[in-house]
Design a protein around this motif. Structure first.
Motif, PDB file in Angstrom:
ATOM      1  N   THR A 182       0.828  -1.203   0.000  1.00  0.00           N
ATOM      2  CA  THR A 182       0.000   0.000   0.000  1.00  0.00           C
ATOM      3  C   THR A 182       0.866   1.258   0.000  1.00  0.00           C
ATOM      4  O   THR A 182       0.629   2.197  -0.765  1.00  0.00           O
ATOM      5  N   VAL A 183       1.878   1.270   0.839  1.00  0.00           N
ATOM      6  CA  VAL A 183       2.773   2.429   0.908  1.00  0.00           C
ATOM      7  C   VAL A 183       3.611   2.520  -0.368  1.00  0.00           C
ATOM      8  O   VAL A 183       3.717   3.592  -0.987  1.00  0.00           O
ATOM      9  N   ARG A 184       4.194   1.419  -0.763  1.00  0.00           N
ATOM     10  CA  ARG A 184       5.112   1.436  -1.908  1.00  0.00           C
ATOM     11  C   ARG A 184       4.422   1.883  -3.195  1.00  0.00           C
ATOM     12  O   ARG A 184       5.021   2.557  -4.049  1.00  0.00           O
ATOM     13  N   ASN A 185       3.151   1.513  -3.355  1.00  0.00           N
ATOM     14  CA  ASN A 185       2.413   1.876  -4.562  1.00  0.00           C
ATOM     15  C   ASN A 185       2.141   3.370  -4.674  1.00  0.00           C
ATOM     16  O   ASN A 185       1.731   3.850  -5.735  1.00  0.00           O
ATOM     17  N   GLN A 186       2.351   4.119  -3.574  1.00  0.00           N
ATOM     18  CA  GLN A 186       2.012   5.537  -3.564  1.00  0.00           C
ATOM     19  C   GLN A 186       3.223   6.462  -3.476  1.00  0.00           C
ATOM     20  O   GLN A 186       3.054   7.683  -3.436  1.00  0.00           O
ATOM     21  N   ILE A 187       4.440   5.881  -3.413  1.00  0.00           N
ATOM     22  CA  ILE A 187       5.632   6.702  -3.306  1.00  0.00           C
ATOM     23  C   ILE A 187       6.663   6.208  -4.316  1.00  0.00           C
ATOM     24  O   ILE A 187       6.472   5.170  -4.969  1.00  0.00           O
ATOM     25  N   THR A 188       7.768   6.928  -4.426  1.00  0.00           N
ATOM     26  CA  THR A 188       8.811   6.541  -5.379  1.00  0.00           C
ATOM     27  C   THR A 188      10.076   6.020  -4.701  1.00  0.00           C
ATOM     28  O   THR A 188      10.943   5.464  -5.373  1.00  0.00           O
ATOM     29  N   GLN A 189      10.198   6.182  -3.385  1.00  0.00           N
ATOM     30  CA  GLN A 189      11.412   5.766  -2.677  1.00  0.00           C
ATOM     31  C   GLN A 189      11.448   4.240  -2.497  1.00  0.00           C
ATOM     32  O   GLN A 189      10.396   3.570  -2.464  1.00  0.00           O
ATOM     33  N   PRO A 190      12.639   3.670  -2.327  1.00  0.00           N
ATOM     34  CA  PRO A 190      12.750   2.263  -1.945  1.00  0.00           C
ATOM     35  C   PRO A 190      12.089   2.027  -0.589  1.00  0.00           C
ATOM     36  O   PRO A 190      12.104   2.903   0.293  1.00  0.00           O
ATOM     37  N   VAL A 191      11.540   0.837  -0.420  1.00  0.00           N
ATOM     38  CA  VAL A 191      10.751   0.517   0.778  1.00  0.00           C
ATOM     39  C   VAL A 191      11.250  -0.792   1.383  1.00  0.00           C
ATOM     40  O   VAL A 191      11.660  -1.712   0.675  1.00  0.00           O
ATOM     41  N   THR A 192      11.202  -0.858   2.713  1.00  0.00           N
ATOM     42  CA  THR A 192      11.571  -2.078   3.432  1.00  0.00           C
ATOM     43  C   THR A 192      10.695  -2.203   4.671  1.00  0.00           C
ATOM     44  O   THR A 192       9.771  -1.411   4.887  1.00  0.00           O
ATOM     45  N   THR A 193      11.012  -3.184   5.500  1.00  0.00           N
ATOM     46  CA  THR A 193      10.479  -3.285   6.854  1.00  0.00           C
ATOM     47  C   THR A 193      11.644  -3.623   7.769  1.00  0.00           C
ATOM     48  O   THR A 193      12.517  -4.418   7.407  1.00  0.00           O
ATOM     49  N   ASP A 194      11.706  -2.999   8.925  1.00  0.00           N
ATOM     50  CA  ASP A 194      12.773  -3.267   9.894  1.00  0.00           C
ATOM     51  C   ASP A 194      12.381  -4.436  10.787  1.00  0.00           C
ATOM     52  O   ASP A 194      11.289  -4.443  11.370  1.00  0.00           O
ATOM     53  N   ASP A 195      13.275  -5.413  10.893  1.00  0.00           N
ATOM     54  CA  ASP A 195      12.981  -6.537  11.777  1.00  0.00           C
ATOM     55  C   ASP A 195      14.279  -7.201  12.220  1.00  0.00           C
ATOM     56  O   ASP A 195      15.354  -6.952  11.665  1.00  0.00           O
ATOM     57  N   ASN A 196      14.144  -8.060  13.218  1.00  0.00           N
ATOM     58  CA  ASN A 196      15.283  -8.779  13.768  1.00  0.00           C
ATOM     59  C   ASN A 196      15.879  -9.723  12.727  1.00  0.00           C
ATOM     60  O   ASN A 196      15.180 -10.219  11.847  1.00  0.00           O
ATOM     61  N   TRP A 197      17.159  -9.986  12.856  1.00  0.00           N
ATOM     62  CA  TRP A 197      17.858 -10.845  11.898  1.00  0.00           C
ATOM     63  C   TRP A 197      17.214 -12.220  11.793  1.00  0.00           C
ATOM     64  O   TRP A 197      17.211 -12.830  10.713  1.00  0.00           O
ATOM     65  N   ALA A 198      16.670 -12.719  12.922  1.00  0.00           N
ATOM     66  CA  ALA A 198      16.086 -14.060  12.903  1.00  0.00           C
ATOM     67  C   ALA A 198      14.889 -14.133  11.967  1.00  0.00           C
ATOM     68  O   ALA A 198      14.621 -15.184  11.377  1.00  0.00           O
ATOM     69  N   PHE A 199      14.157 -13.038  11.817  1.00  0.00           N
ATOM     70  CA  PHE A 199      13.083 -13.011  10.829  1.00  0.00           C
ATOM     71  C   PHE A 199      13.664 -12.986   9.424  1.00  0.00           C
ATOM     72  O   PHE A 199      13.268 -13.759   8.546  1.00  0.00           O
TER      73      PHE A 199
END
Length: 577
Positions: A182-199
């Motif tokens: 939803t967010v990525r479809n509305q902006i032009t910047q690269p997108v990620t999610t922050d999570d622990n290495w185990a994920f």
């Protein structure tokens, strides 16, 4: 590690109590349904490239909070400007923030633009489990900010530690994939999610299909508390003179190992071109959650320097966002990670980047680094009396092998405890310990500890008693007892009994009273100490008593109302049989 207070459920350090120890692979198969945030693409998105500035700038996690109550704090643009100018002065010109709130994110972006600061941002969007309205509103704010400040916002991260197994803000991957899309479809910047290495080391396709890069968290220091078997922080086999360096070398090796697990997994999924950044990692300057023998300004600098060297390696992460810029007292036991203290004074770790007028007090050298010192176990105490604090000698008594030290919990912050001559127990000289509680939201505590020894008091197991004199009008119950084992060894064990006025000689009538409690009444109340995870280690062991007297008030145990600061006087503390 920073989240909106609406969803904050106690000390963030304590929410990690299941953290690093629960690192099994998450899921091997996941649904691909819509998760409340929009349709999930069926195929991998066309990856967006991160700006070269995202890789070249020195990165740090930033939050502006300065008080012990984030809910009531008013964040000002003047304070944000001071923070950003201070960071820029040291070359920290890429910041990661945790949400898209008006009070923090919007205000920070406005300051950067209005003051023409050379500062870029990875914008956070905080999504909340079970609160779709909040999450949708937050995503809308984040999209608006990313589009309004495209020259400042270089990347966007949707969610913070939502999918790792121990998350306290748990959101299903299919739902997160919907949010990210939803967010990525509305902006032009690269997108990620922050999570622990185990994920990230087992991230499902539904997530890797919708992100442009991986933002990975690794915390070797927290692993020593919550999963102490993951790496050998004690380095006991190394000579003492080299043990601090060996510990910090092992710490960075652990971080590298976790990063490598993510890189290997992504490469195995044919995602060799997906960049990895370290979204969070750091080292405390002061122990605030049990990190004794580890957390120190010099150790913090040693970890930071090793991170800098790692980033320069060709095989290292594309960038490392250090956690964090400034201390945040509202985090309580999860505080003291800052490159600067809460007063915006530079810690030893970054003092070479700033004039001495901006340094916090204290002078250090490499020799001041902390390291693990195994406690020395003495033989069994055979005397009938083991005296901890008294001005009057008793024939035949034994005393600790070293002078005991009173220490308030939470790194000395939860009580004032001077020795005073204003009051003393009858027949025991002229001095006592005057305790003034400085309670946290959970309560307070004070321990009489043995810094480097563990006393063998096993001969008191059958008929032993804990004795002390007390004078107070403190309302409600008090906890008293002792602790065996060590936090460093993963064996700390709390042995505390809550007592009410009228029990065991205790009265809270403002007069001196002698309290005598059978150990047989205290030991059944024993429990693994905070941060301990292995019941095979953390158990009652009277051969290794390291804190032979503790007095505390944990409200969840005593049922007392919060905030009591009534003085308590303690004198003539001893074990007997």
């Amino acid at each position: 590690m920073s989240t909106p207070s609406l969803f904050f459920t106690g000390l963030l350090g304590r929410t990690r109590a299941l953290a690093a120890g629960l690192i099994a692979l998450l899921m091997t198969a996941l649904l691909v349904a819509c998760g409340g945030g929009g349709q999930v693409p069926a195929q991998t998105v066309q990856a967006r490239s991160l700006s070269p500035e995202f890789f070249s700038r020195k990165a740090v996690n930033y939050s502006p909070y300065r008080t012990s109550n984030r809910d009531t704090e008013v964040v000002t643009k003047a304070n944000i400007q001071q923070d950003l100018e201070l960071l820029a002065q040291g070359g920290f010109t890429l910041i990661r923030i945790f949400d898209s709130s008006d009070a923090v994110a919007k205000a920070t972006l406005q300051v950067i633009k209005e003051r023409k600061l050379d500062m870029k941002m990875m914008l956070g969007i905080y999504v909340a489990s079970g609160n779709e309205a909040f999450s949708q509103a937050e995503m809308a704010r984040g999209v608006a900010l990313a589009n309004a400040y495209p020259d400042i916002v270089l990347a966007v991260s949707v969610g913070n530690e939502t999918m790792v197994s121990w998350s306290f803000n748990k959101i299903a991957p299919e739902t997160m994939a919907g949010y990210i899309s939803t967010v990525r479809n509305q902006i032009t910047q690269p997108v990620t999610t922050d999570d622990n290495w185990a994920f990230w080391a087992s991230a499902p396709k539904i997530i890797t299909d919708v992100v442009d890069f991986a933002a990975v968290h690794t915390y070797p220091l927290l692993d020593t508390i919550f999963s102490p078997d993951l790496w050998d922080w004690q380095q006991s086999s190394v000579p003492a003179a080299s043990r601090a360096a060996a510990m910090m070398d092992a710490a960075i090796a652990s971080a590298k190992k976790e990063y490598s697990a993510v890189r290997t997994y992504l490469d195995g999924r044919a995602l060799t071109n997906m960049p990895i950044v370290i979204g969070e990692t750091g080292w405390k300057a002061i122990p605030a959650g049990g990190e004794t023998s580890r957390a120190h300004p010099v150790n913090q600098k040693m970890y930071f320097d090793r991170l800098t060297a790692w980033k320069a390696e060709a095989s290292g992460p594309k960038n490392i966002f250090y956690f964090e810029a400034f201390d945040e007292p509202w985090k309580q036991g999860d505080d003291k990670w800052g490159l600067f203290n809460v007063n915006r004074q530079a810690r030893y770790v970054v003092q070479s980047l700033y004039p001495q007028s901006l340094w916090e007090p204290g002078n250090y050298t490499a020799a001041d680094a902390l390291y693990y010192i195994p406690p020395i176990n003495s033989g069994p105490v055979t005397a009938n009396r083991y005296t901890l604090y008294s001005e009057v000698a008793t024939a035949g008594e034994a005393k600790p092998a070293e002078i005991g030290v009173f220490n308030a919990w939470e790194n000395g912050s939860t009580a004032a405890y001077p020795e005073v001559s204003t009051s003393a127990a009858p027949g025991d000289g002229s001095k006592s310990i005057e305790i003034t509680p400085i309670p946290q939201v959970w309560g307070w505590g004070l321990a009489l500890g043995l810094p480097t020894t563990a006393e063998n008091l096993s001969n008191f197991a059958t008929a032993g008693r804990l004795n002390f004199s007390i004078k107070t009008t403190y309302a409600g119950k008090l906890e008293v007892g002792f602790l065996t084992g060590t936090t460093g060894g993963g064996s700390a064990y709390d042995v505390y009994l809550p007592i009410s006025s009228g029990e065991y000689g205790y009265m809270n009538d403002g007069q001196w009273h002698e309290v005598s409690i059978p150990l047989s009444a205290i030991t059944p109340r024993g429990a693994m100490a905070f941060g301990m995870t292995d019941p095979a280690k953390s158990k009652l062991d009277l051969t290794k008593v390291t804190n032979p007297f503790v007095i505390a008030d944990r409200y969840s145990v005593t049922g007392n109302g919060a905030g009591a600061t009534t003085k308590i006087y303690i004198d003539k503390i001893y074990w007997s049989k």
